[in-house]
Design an enzyme around this catalytic site. Sequence first.
Site, PDB file in Angstrom:
ATOM      1  N   LYS A   1       0.891  -1.242   0.140  1.00 19.55           N
ATOM      2  CA  LYS A   1      -0.164   0.006   0.136  1.00 19.55           C
ATOM      3  C   LYS A   1       0.779   1.193  -0.049  1.00 19.55           C
ATOM      4  O   LYS A   1       0.706   2.261  -0.739  1.00 19.55           O
ATOM      5  CB  LYS A   1      -0.995  -0.074   1.251  1.00 19.55           C
ATOM      6  CG  LYS A   1      -1.878   1.344   1.015  1.00 19.55           C
ATOM      7  CD  LYS A   1      -2.852   0.882   2.532  1.00 19.55           C
ATOM      8  CE  LYS A   1      -2.031   1.557   3.702  1.00 19.55           C
ATOM      9  NZ  LYS A   1      -2.931   1.448   5.033  1.00 19.55           N
TER      10      LYS A   1
ATOM     11  N   ASP B   1      -6.554   0.624   0.905  1.00 19.21           N
ATOM     12  CA  ASP B   1      -6.880   0.720   2.316  1.00 19.21           C
ATOM     13  C   ASP B   1      -8.098   0.162   2.684  1.00 19.21           C
ATOM     14  O   ASP B   1      -8.845  -0.164   2.112  1.00 19.21           O
ATOM     15  CB  ASP B   1      -6.318   2.094   2.710  1.00 19.21           C
ATOM     16  CG  ASP B   1      -7.535   3.204   2.620  1.00 19.21           C
ATOM     17  OD1 ASP B   1      -8.281   2.764   1.672  1.00 19.21           O
ATOM     18  OD2 ASP B   1      -7.451   4.264   3.059  1.00 19.21           O
TER      19      ASP B   1
END
Length: 207
Positions: free
Chosen positions: A113, A131
């Site tokens: 991420k 997320d």
Amino acid sequence: MRLAKEYPGTARELCALDHHNAFELLTATILSAQTTDIRVNMVTPTLFARYPTPEDLAAADPREVEEIVRSTGFYQNKTKSIMGMAQGVSERFDGAVPSAIDDLVTLPGVGRKTANVVRSVWFDEPGLPVDTHVTRLSHRLGLTEETDPVKIEFALNAMVPAAERGGLSLRLILHGRRVCDARSPKCDVCVLEDFCPSSRLPRKRSA
Ligand code: SF4
């Protein structure tokens, strides 16, 4: 796409973390775990003024760094991560944050991420950070049933051109924060309501 009209701009323009280079963005992104971008932006000016380069941060006194980042929470682990990242950038990448995802994820505190944030926002490379907001909206909008963030990333990647992946992620995050809240989504003001399979508004029935 409607979200692009609602939240216009490039990934760099949409990113709310203050930064001037890849090292600052990578540091700020690591610090943003479990806290708000606003909170991170309150500590990074001091951090970056004190330690402007990866070499400076790698050689810092950890107790000083902990004090600076304390208010972002989990400050001991975050200090270890950003100092370890700085050391890795300094020693293995000649002081320059790499842009390849396979290199980025070798740095302490940098998962897929975080790597995708830096790739899309700073390097303008394809990267779709997944997320909690992206996960929730992907499910509510019926885009994928995958629960693993990497599988969600690949599923969404297949739906948008490579150049738009970072922007899509940030737009979904903004929509998740402002409209499609985890507990009480504001479906009555949502621009995606008419085709969202999870809308809480009653559907009009055809006669
Ligand atoms: S219609 Fe409701 S559930 Fe669907 S995306 Fe919009 S706010 Fe979220």
